[in-house]
Design an enzyme around this catalytic site. Structure first.
Site, PDB file in Angstrom:
ATOM      1  N   ASP A  70      -7.780   0.818  -2.890  1.00  9.33           N
ATOM      2  CA  ASP A  70      -8.925   0.216  -4.049  1.00  9.33           C
ATOM      3  C   ASP A  70      -9.984   1.038  -4.225  1.00  9.33           C
ATOM      4  O   ASP A  70     -10.984   0.570  -4.585  1.00  9.33           O
ATOM      5  CB  ASP A  70      -9.161  -1.180  -3.758  1.00  9.33           C
ATOM      6  CG  ASP A  70      -8.066  -2.305  -3.916  1.00  9.33           C
ATOM      7  OD1 ASP A  70      -6.924  -1.862  -4.624  1.00  9.33           O
ATOM      8  OD2 ASP A  70      -7.966  -3.155  -3.161  1.00  9.33           O
TER       9      ASP A  70
ATOM     10  N   ASN B 190      -3.813   1.234 -11.395  1.00  7.51           N
ATOM     11  CA  ASN B 190      -3.696  -0.103 -10.673  1.00  7.51           C
ATOM     12  C   ASN B 190      -4.735  -1.093 -11.307  1.00  7.51           C
ATOM     13  O   ASN B 190      -5.599  -0.569 -11.540  1.00  7.51           O
ATOM     14  CB  ASN B 190      -4.032  -0.067  -9.067  1.00  7.51           C
ATOM     15  CG  ASN B 190      -3.829  -1.434  -8.379  1.00  7.51           C
ATOM     16  OD1 ASN B 190      -2.737  -2.217  -8.785  1.00  7.51           O
ATOM     17  ND2 ASN B 190      -4.790  -1.778  -7.445  1.00  7.51           N
TER      18      ASN B 190
ATOM     19  N   ILE C 284       0.707  -1.240   0.091  1.00  7.52           N
ATOM     20  CA  ILE C 284      -0.179  -0.246   0.146  1.00  7.52           C
ATOM     21  C   ILE C 284       0.944   1.210  -0.001  1.00  7.52           C
ATOM     22  O   ILE C 284       1.891   1.232   0.675  1.00  7.52           O
ATOM     23  CB  ILE C 284      -1.036  -0.062   1.001  1.00  7.52           C
ATOM     24  CG1 ILE C 284      -1.964  -1.008   1.061  1.00  7.52           C
ATOM     25  CG2 ILE C 284      -1.702   1.250   1.328  1.00  7.52           C
ATOM     26  CD1 ILE C 284      -2.781  -1.521   2.437  1.00  7.52           C
TER      27      ILE C 284
END
Ligand code: GRF
Length: 215
Positions: free
Chosen positions: A148, A110, A95
């Site tokens: 995310d 990503n 992260i």
């Protein structure tokens, strides 16, 4: 012809997405140059793939750093020197902190193995199976400070069939992933897709929902 899009690709493992980008470039389907491949794991097989294709590789092992901030700072310094157009996270399992993300705003992508916002985080396939989902998928999103959670750019779905295992979902997902990242990078290189202030624009129009990828 436009200048090739300059990419830094961050990996932690197998690197099959990296391979799909290398293949697209070598086949002339993607006008890009991979300026650096960076791994936080020394043993990542993706490093072998990169070296085979003559790419610059760099290991910044998170275990060598006392905390996340120092790891991020080292990565940031290196990437500032490389100065890629985009930082492509391709199976990168760390992260990144808000400082790092802020330093490369609108430039970090990503790929995540679920239909975001569903199944953020890890073990997405197992969780989808456990919940009896009938559909699952892949998302490519802009990276923001929340895990995310950045705006989804491109998404593809596939059915979960009776008897499917985690490996089946991995296989179905990877098949799509390997088409999706090269496609999205082509759009960025052509400026068909642009990113500004955390907003996505496709052919100059604000993208209000993810583009559905159809192979
Ligand atoms: C992919 O499934 C991707 O969605 C996830 O990590 C995996 C990386 O696979 N973020 P690979 O290393 O590119 O083969």
């Amino acid at each position: 012809m436009r200048e090739p899009l300059r990419l830094a690709i961050l990996i932690s493992g197998n690197g099959s997405n990296l391979q799909s980008i290398i293949d697209a470039i070598e086949a002339g389907r993607l006008n890009a140059k991979i300026s650096a491949v960076i791994s936080n794991e020394r043993k990542a097989y993706g490093l072998v793939r990169a070296t085979r294709h003559g790419l610059n590789t760099w290991v910044i092992a998170h275990r060598d750093y006392p905390d996340r901030d120092q790891f991020d700072a080292t990565l940031q310094n290196y990437l500032e020197a490389v100065n890629p157009d985009y930082i492509v996270l391709a199976g990168f399992m760390r992260i990144l902190g808000p400082g790092f993300i802020h330093a490369f705003e609108d430039r970090i992508l990503n790929i995540h193995p679920s239909l975001l916002p569903a199944y953020k985080g890890l073990h997405t396939h197992q969780r989808a199976l456990d919940n009896g989902e009938k559909e699952h998928g892949v998302s490519i999103h802009l990276v923001t400070a929340e895990l995310d959670d950045g705006p989804v750019i491109l998404q593809a779905s596939y059915p979960i069939e009776a008897g499917d295992t985690v490996q089946d979902l991995e296989r179905k997902g990877h098949r799509l992933e390997h088409l999706m990242y090269p496609q999205l990078l082509c759009w960025l290189g052509d400026e068909k897709l642009t990113i500004k202030g955390g907003q996505l624009f496709y052919e100059q129009a604000l993208l209000e929902k993810p583009i559905q990828y159809r192979p």
